[in-house]
Design an enzyme around this catalytic site. Structure first.
Site, short mmCIF file in Angstrom:
data_model
loop_
_atom_site.label_atom_id
_atom_site.label_comp_id
_atom_site.label_asym_id
_atom_site.label_seq_id
_atom_site.Cartn_x
_atom_site.Cartn_y
_atom_site.Cartn_z
N GLU A 19 0.51 -10.30 1.31
CA GLU A 19 0.54 -10.96 2.62
C GLU A 19 0.34 -12.28 2.46
O GLU A 19 -0.70 -12.84 3.30
CB GLU A 19 -0.56 -10.03 3.58
CG GLU A 19 -0.03 -8.73 3.88
CD GLU A 19 -0.59 -8.06 5.04
OE1 GLU A 19 -1.48 -8.51 5.65
OE2 GLU A 19 -0.33 -6.66 5.23
N GLU A 79 2.18 -0.83 1.86
CA GLU A 79 1.19 -0.81 2.92
C GLU A 79 1.90 -0.09 4.26
O GLU A 79 2.68 -0.44 4.86
CB GLU A 79 0.40 -1.82 3.47
CG GLU A 79 -0.70 -2.43 2.45
CD GLU A 79 -1.23 -3.61 2.75
OE1 GLU A 79 -1.75 -3.71 4.13
OE2 GLU A 79 -1.81 -4.27 2.03
N GLN A 106 -5.40 3.88 4.16
CA GLN A 106 -5.66 3.88 2.61
C GLN A 106 -6.39 5.18 2.34
O GLN A 106 -6.52 5.94 2.99
CB GLN A 106 -6.61 2.56 2.69
CG GLN A 106 -6.25 1.37 2.99
CD GLN A 106 -6.89 0.13 2.72
OE1 GLN A 106 -8.04 0.42 2.07
NE2 GLN A 106 -6.80 -0.97 3.00
#
Ligand code: AHR
Length: 501
Positions: A176, A309, A358
């Site tokens: 990112e 993600e 996660q």
């Protein structure tokens, strides 16, 4: 109305392989994801092997986790690998500026991560620091991990307890970088990324060249930011011999609108459920957009997409440190997991890596821990039920289930996905999204179906340390009927069955 659905599985068409790496996990230095969730230290009363908790390792082994992305996330662009090697008491203690402002002891570093990956039988997906690190630092880290012998860094690794080199099959080139990774423009990121791709050499001969070479993943876009993917692909399409990449990332969280994430993880009803399901299904649209950009520059599909993600990002558990991104995990999250995995399977021609955010105690986790206690979430059970789809061959399905409606919002009632494993066995995933109505599915051409179903009393049912089996898989089987096999699906359920003629 007749609620039954016919799902036709086309086993004659040879679809792409559903890469096992779409079942990858993400473990960032964030909250209790690592410290407490994986690492308790060698002297802990919690049973552990070299500091890594045994209960968690045992649970994760059953998922056949193909890869773990580490050390971040945002943390990766502030991580300096030398802080996490050598004697633990000499390691630098820093502040985790991204996540909660708490001390980061660096007790869990490269050796501990690789030990964890080995204990659960997984591979390493290492993200290097482009935001605040140098290409020299990243290059030395990969050499430290992968050089065979006789280099100074290989000898240092041996002196630190690991003479044999490790494998690094996947490498993230930043994270990112439009935001927490350095707020770079797409052009600037591309220039940096090219240098890092050039200099991060893998010294394992098998992972240096050819089909098994290390997959370098450049940062692509996040939800609705298209420029990174466009610029990365443009640069790659005219790249010179000295650098290359193997994939581009995409990040998409299921938030249900607004920022910071505010939808509750428990105590919600059908409206909120439909809002989140609608949002999660937009993963398909985002993948189509990213694929369209990639197809322009790479019609031969040489580069993969890594959805490295994804998952539900909800309001933090009341009373927890908001920087720890702790949330409960409900039956709804199990449905979200299944719908996303089905979408990745349908895009298996490009999507070859994915990492749910996660692994433990953070966001849409597989496992929650508190001290010595551990509980498996509905999402864990879905990942376990989906193991047969790892490296299976996608088989197209046809079905028309119609929608169910919540006010103005229309949500597809049923989702289905199928694949043939290496032994020729056909597996089918059936998701009954409807929160209230059961349904039945008939699969023509097959006579038996058996497997597991995950359902719960309510869409927001959860497992807790006190009641760990509220949402747990149960056996299910179908009945031969007409020219097919019929399976009764409870409302709000995920079913995986093997079917035979
Ligand atoms: O998963 C939590 C955070 O979400 C990651 O660190 C970052 O990459 C993303 O914004």
């Amino acid at each position: 109305k007749d609620a039954s659905v016919e799902v036709t599985v086309d086993t004659a068409t040879t679809g792409p392989v559903i890469d096992k790496h779409i079942f990858g996990q993400f473990a960032e230095h964030l909250g209790t994801g690592i410290y407490g969730g994986v690492w308790v230290g060698k002297d802990s009363p919690i049973p552990n092997v070299r500091g890594i908790r045994t209960d968690v390792v045992t649970a994760l082994k059953a998922l056949k986790v193909p890869n773990v992305r580490w050390p971040g996330g945002c943390f990766a662009d502030e991580y300096h690998w030398r802080d996490g090697i050598g004697p633990v008491d000499k390691r630098r203690v820093q502040i985790n500026t991204n996540w909660g402002g708490v001390p980061e002891s660096n007790a869990f570093g490269t050796h501990e991560f690789m030990d964890f990956a080995e204990q659960i039988g997984s591979e390493a997906y290492i993200s290097v620091n482009i935001g605040s690190g140098t290409a020299a630092e990243a290059s030395a880290w990969i050499e430290y991990m992968t050089a065979e012998k006789d280099t100074t860094l290989a000898k240092e690794r041996a002196a630190n307890g690991h003479p044999a080199p490790w494998k690094v099959p996947i490498l993230g080139l930043g994270n990112e970088n439009w935001g927490c990774g350095g707020a770079m423009s797409a052009d600037h990121y591309v220039e940096e990324m090219k240098r890092f791709a050039n200099f991060t050499r893998n010294f394992n001969p098998a992972q240096r060249e050819g089909a098994a070479r290390m997959k370098r993943i450049a940062v692509g876009w996040d939800s609705d930011k298209l420029d990174y993917t466009e610029e990365v692909m443009k640069a790659w399409s005219t790249h010179v011999y000295s650098w290359d990449i193997e994939g581009v990332s995409l990040h998409k969280y299921t938030v249900g609108g607004g920022w910071p994430p505010s939808r509750p993880s428990t105590g919600f009803g059908n409206d909120d459920y439909a809002l989140m399901i609608g949002d999660t299904l937009s993963m398909d649209t985002l993948l189509k957009k990213q694929k369209a950009i990639m197809d322009k520059y790479d019609p031969e599909k040489k580069l993969l997409i890594a959805v490295d993600e994804w998952g539900a990002w909800l309001a933090p558990t009341p009373g927890s440190n908001p920087g720890f991104l702790q949330q409960q995990n409900s039956m709804r999250d199990g449905v979200i997991a299944a719908l996303n995995l089905n979408i990745f399977a349908r895009h298996a021609d490009r999507v070859k890596i994915a990492n749910i955010a996660q692994m433990i105690n953070v966001l849409q986790a597989m496992i929650l821990t508190d001290g010595s206690k551990m509980v498996l979430t509905p999402t864990y059970h879905v990942f376990r039920m989906y193991v047969p789809f790892q490296d299976a061959q996608f088989a197209p399905v046809k079905f028309a289930s119609g929608d169910y409606a919540v006010g103005e919002r229309k949500i597809p009632r049923v989702d289905a996905m199928a694949a043939k494993d290496k032994s020729g066995q056909v597996w089918v995933s059936l998701v009954n999204v409807d929160p209230d109505a059961g349904t039945s599915v008939t699969i023509p051409g097959f006579r038996t179906a058996s497997g597991e179903v995950l359902t719960a009393p309510k869409v927001d049912s959860v497992n807790t340390f006190a009641a760990p089996s509220v949402v747990a898989p149960k056996a299910i089987s179908g009945k031969a009927s007409g020219n097919g096999v019929t399976i009764a699906l409870p409302p709000r359920s995920v079913t995986v069955v093997k079917v035979s003629k």
